[in-house]
Design a protein around this motif. Structure first.
Motif, PDB file in Angstrom:
ATOM      1  N   THR A 174     -21.866  36.193   1.249  1.00  0.00           N
ATOM      2  CA  THR A 174     -22.395  35.031   0.532  1.00  0.00           C
ATOM      3  C   THR A 174     -21.336  33.952   0.397  1.00  0.00           C
ATOM      4  O   THR A 174     -21.610  32.757   0.559  1.00  0.00           O
ATOM      5  N   SER A 178     -21.390  30.160   2.103  1.00  0.00           N
ATOM      6  CA  SER A 178     -21.399  28.986   1.222  1.00  0.00           C
ATOM      7  C   SER A 178     -20.280  28.008   1.540  1.00  0.00           C
ATOM      8  O   SER A 178     -20.372  26.832   1.187  1.00  0.00           O
ATOM      9  N   ALA A 309     -20.440  32.181  -5.591  1.00  0.00           N
ATOM     10  CA  ALA A 309     -20.788  31.510  -4.347  1.00  0.00           C
ATOM     11  C   ALA A 309     -22.163  30.869  -4.418  1.00  0.00           C
ATOM     12  O   ALA A 309     -22.441  29.904  -3.698  1.00  0.00           O
ATOM     13  N   VAL A 310     -23.024  31.372  -5.295  1.00  0.00           N
ATOM     14  CA  VAL A 310     -24.379  30.829  -5.406  1.00  0.00           C
ATOM     15  C   VAL A 310     -24.370  29.493  -6.145  1.00  0.00           C
ATOM     16  O   VAL A 310     -24.980  28.508  -5.703  1.00  0.00           O
ATOM     17  N   HIS A 312     -21.543  27.840  -6.793  1.00  0.00           N
ATOM     18  CA  HIS A 312     -20.333  27.133  -6.343  1.00  0.00           C
ATOM     19  C   HIS A 312     -19.314  26.956  -7.468  1.00  0.00           C
ATOM     20  O   HIS A 312     -18.412  26.137  -7.355  1.00  0.00           O
TER      21      HIS A 312
END
Length: 348
Positions: A174, A178, A309-310, A312
């Motif tokens: 992930t 990203s 990571a989702v 940021h």
């Protein structure tokens, strides 16, 4: 394109061409004599490091490679042409081993490097080579020299500036997706990543290559899980980014598990510069996050970064720290994290 980082091949260089047995016989010409030409040299088998490749998949469906035989010599003192070389194109980071899998033959790390793996046989002498004042009509010629045969192992170790390590489902894929254009497989079960992935990460006006390595578990150096086969790909990484899942049972134990496997594998992996980060912080509450940060700090003996990571969150700081560590590793300096205050210098 499928990823293949190991291949077994058979190679054979070309035989030398045979020398020619010939005498000059022309009408109305008084003096003849031997005029047999020499045979041509056999082709070599050459490995060349080229750009545009990042896998050994070309050697999955063809394992036998043979160079051409030299052309035989001919009359009228005509020498045979040399046989064509057999060129093996390999990606940067390819190591070539003997059949035992341990004796290193060559390590191709830069574009344009090449190595001759098997030399072609010399061409044989024709009878013109053996003429003397006392032997004016020799009938002696040499056959071409035999080529060489070898069985070799090709092993690819990806060359990246930084490598991602951690337990399965630590958020490595992930994170890579990203920060780069790489699109690795992402799912909510362990061992989603089955082979290494590369991505080019942009940080300001700079770029660096980040490698995602399949997850490790306890006992990987003994073959557990996917084993330690893919750890070879981070041997060439200058810096390691160690991700620990904030939602795991104990962040400190998870960190120590990976460090133990790196030390057991050897080759200096446990001595590489390391940045520790607690990932997936968006999946836990504030109290759990605080406890996991404390556990990871005690285990790593440093303050870890926090990132998601989702969302940021913390990703930009993590990339800046990575870039600083990469530059420091290239110059064998101690990396300066962005959270520290730079020391005073008289030239500032």
């Amino acid at each position: 394109m499928k990823f293949l980082d190991q291949a077994r091949i058979f190679i054979r260089s070309g035989n030398g061409g045979a020398g020619c047995l010939s005498f000059r016989r022309e009408k109305f010409i008084e003096f003849g004599g031997p005029d047999g030409g020499d045979g041509g040299r056999g082709g070599d088998v050459v490995a060349v490091c080229v750009e545009g490749l990042n896998t050994l998949i070309d050697y999955r469906y063809q394992q036998h490679f043979k160079a051409k035989t030299g052309i035989h010599g001919m009359g009228k003192n005509r020498a045979g042409a040399s046989g064509a070389d057999c060129i093996l194109k390999v990606p940067a980071g390819t190591q070539i081993f003997e059949e035992d899998g341990e004796t290193l033959v060559a390590d191709l790390t830069e574009i344009g490097q090449s190595v001759i793996l098997a030399h072609g046989g010399n061409g044989g002498f024709g009878n013109a080579h053996f003429k003397t004042s006392t032997n004016q009509a020799p009938r002696r010629v040499n056959p071409g020299q035999e080529g060489e045969e070898r069985v070799l192992w090709l092993r690819l170790k990806l060359i990246a500036d930084a490598g991602l390590v951690g337990l399965p489902n630590a958020g490595k894929s992930t994170f890579l997706s990203s920060v780069s254009a790489a699109r690795p497989k992402i799912a909510d079960y362990p061992f989603t990543t089955l082979h290494p992935q590369l991505g080019v990460v942009a940080c300001g006006d700079r770029e660096f290559v980040l490698a995602d390595i399949p997850g490790l578990i306890e006992g990987a150096h003994e073959g557990a899980g996917l084993g330690d086969r893919f750890l070879g790909h981070i041997e060439r990484c200058g810096v390691l980014l160690h991700l620990v899942d904030a939602g795991c049972e104990h962040a400190g134990k998870a960190y120590k598990t990976i460090r133990k496997e790196l030390a057991a594998y050897g080759y200096g992996l446990d001595e590489k510069p390391e940045i520790v980060a607690l990932s997936k912080i968006d999946t836990v509450d504030a109290d759990t996050l605080k406890n996991q940060m404390a556990r990871l700090k005690r285990a790593a003996k440093r303050t870890p970064l926090k990132l998601s990571a989702v969302t940021h969150q913390g990703v930009a700081d993590c990339l800046k720290n990575l870039l600083s560590a990469i530059d420091a590793a290239r110059h064998d300096e101690t990396p300066v994290l962005t959270t520290t205050v730079p020391s005073w210098h008289p030239c500032d």
